[in-house]
Motif scaffolding. Structure first.
Motif, PDB file in Angstrom:
ATOM      1  N   PHE A  76       0.825  -1.213   0.000  1.00 21.15           N
ATOM      2  CA  PHE A  76       0.000   0.000   0.000  1.00 21.15           C
ATOM      3  C   PHE A  76       0.864   1.270   0.000  1.00 21.15           C
ATOM      4  CE2 PHE A  76      -4.311  -1.393   2.035  1.00 21.15           C
ATOM      5  CZ  PHE A  76      -4.477  -2.334   1.035  1.00 21.15           C
ATOM      6  N   MET A 118       1.037   4.744  -2.411  1.00 20.43           N
ATOM      7  CA  MET A 118      -0.184   4.853  -3.200  1.00 20.43           C
ATOM      8  C   MET A 118      -1.129   5.879  -2.592  1.00 20.43           C
ATOM      9  SD  MET A 118      -1.071   0.926  -4.295  1.00 20.43           S
ATOM     10  CE  MET A 118      -2.261   1.585  -5.486  1.00 20.43           C
ATOM     11  N   TYR A 177      -4.669   7.082  -1.267  1.00 21.00           N
ATOM     12  CA  TYR A 177      -5.803   6.384  -0.662  1.00 21.00           C
ATOM     13  C   TYR A 177      -6.866   6.068  -1.716  1.00 21.00           C
ATOM     14  CZ  TYR A 177      -4.796   6.623   4.353  1.00 21.00           C
ATOM     15  OH  TYR A 177      -4.273   6.415   5.614  1.00 21.00           O
ATOM     16  N   GLU A 231      -6.595   5.304  -4.733  1.00 20.44           N
ATOM     17  CA  GLU A 231      -6.232   4.231  -5.651  1.00 20.44           C
ATOM     18  C   GLU A 231      -6.440   2.838  -5.065  1.00 20.44           C
ATOM     19  OE1 GLU A 231      -2.517   6.261  -8.100  1.00 20.44           O
ATOM     20  OE2 GLU A 231      -2.109   5.317  -6.149  1.00 20.44           O
ATOM     21  N   LEU A 232      -6.458   2.745  -3.751  1.00 17.27           N
ATOM     22  CA  LEU A 232      -6.424   1.437  -3.096  1.00 17.27           C
ATOM     23  C   LEU A 232      -7.648   0.566  -3.380  1.00 17.27           C
ATOM     24  CD1 LEU A 232      -4.917   2.495   0.348  1.00 17.27           C
ATOM     25  CD2 LEU A 232      -3.757   1.292  -1.506  1.00 17.27           C
ATOM     26  N   ARG A 261      -7.125  -0.884  -6.928  1.00 18.72           N
ATOM     27  CA  ARG A 261      -5.917  -1.684  -7.114  1.00 18.72           C
ATOM     28  C   ARG A 261      -5.946  -2.965  -6.273  1.00 18.72           C
ATOM     29  NH1 ARG A 261      -0.425  -0.345  -8.148  1.00 18.72           N
ATOM     30  NH2 ARG A 261       0.709  -2.315  -8.335  1.00 18.72           N
ATOM     31  N   TYR A 262      -6.409  -2.843  -5.035  1.00 18.19           N
ATOM     32  CA  TYR A 262      -6.408  -3.980  -4.111  1.00 18.19           C
ATOM     33  C   TYR A 262      -7.773  -4.069  -3.405  1.00 18.19           C
ATOM     34  CZ  TYR A 262      -1.271  -3.706  -4.470  1.00 18.19           C
ATOM     35  OH  TYR A 262       0.033  -3.666  -4.912  1.00 18.19           O
ATOM     36  N   TYR A 271      -8.018  -3.991   0.575  1.00 21.16           N
ATOM     37  CA  TYR A 271      -8.512  -2.716   1.083  1.00 21.16           C
ATOM     38  C   TYR A 271      -9.718  -2.936   1.993  1.00 21.16           C
ATOM     39  CZ  TYR A 271     -10.510   1.979   1.189  1.00 21.16           C
ATOM     40  OH  TYR A 271     -11.023   3.183   1.604  1.00 21.16           O
TER      41      TYR A 271
END
Length: 221
Positions: free
Chosen positions: A88, A91, A93, A95-96, A99-100, A104
């Motif tokens: 993380f 990156m 916040y 985008e999280l 992306r994940y 997240y």
């Protein structure tokens, strides 16, 4: 009783855009430097017996301003670092979730034993439980060293949250209930067994210095 001033570092460029720092070593920005100077001036009339800092430069720079006016040296302790967030880190916040998404969601659930997607060097970071143990052990160790005295500890948002939870006896899975301001003064005491919260989130010195901006709330650690 040991009195502890637990202080979050001043603002960084990554705080301002809500980018997760963790163990990444980001310096103060211009606002953060002004905040650190205002903080140091506010504490100048409050003699300290020792000043401790995380080894990350945003904390070291903030502590250095306090130490200069107190005529003390800064004692560096890497156990006061921010939580490691594995993949993380670095990156935004925002985008999280894309992306994940699964990681997240787990993070936001406050599972005390969950880790993170691995970073480029395969670091999966720290669970909340690991982080709490590390930081509270460091804080109470320094408080015990200076029993009956007054110390300042300059660290990070996550470290301050750990201390708040410990003082309030909050479970690790409980959502955050507080705002953690850059360059804020948060007062605790240690009686040899328990942290006790005396005052939270004092930023009057920033308002006076006109360094508190609209983004200076709950930003990336």
């Amino acid at each position: 009783m040991t009195e502890i001033l637990l202080i979050r570092h001043g603002e960084t460029a990554w705080n301002a855009i809500k980018k997760l720092q963790g163990h990444l070593d980001i310096p103060l920005n211009a606002i953060g430097t002004r905040q650190a100077k205002a903080l140091a001036a506010a504490l100048q009339g409050e003699p300290l017996d020792a000043i401790f800092s995380s080894d990350l430069q945003r904390a070291v720079q903030t502590a250095g301003e306090i130490a200069r006016l107190q005529r003390l040296s800064t004692r560096i302790d890497d156990q006061l670092r921010e939580r490691c967030f594995g993949g993380f880190e670095g990156m935004l916040y925002s985008e999280l979730p894309q992306r994940y998404p699964d990681a997240y969601a787990t993070w936001r659930s406050h599972d005390p034993d969950s880790n993170f997607p691995p970073s480029a060097d395969n670091n999966i970071g720290e669970s909340i439980r690991q982080f709490q143990l590390r930081t509270i052990s460091a804080i109470t160790h320094h408080a015990q060293q200076f029993a009956g005295k007054k110390i300042a500890i300059v660290a990070h948002g996550g470290v301050l949250e750990c201390a708040y939870r410990a003082a309030k006896n909050l479970p690790l899975h409980a959502p955050r209930e507080i705002t953690i301001y850059n360059a804020s003064i948060n007062r605790f005491q240690w009686d040899g067994e328990q942290l006790q919260l005396l005052q939270w989130g004092d930023i009057r010195h920033l308002e006076t210095a006109e360094t508190l901006d609209e983004f200076n709330q709950d930003k990336a650690a």
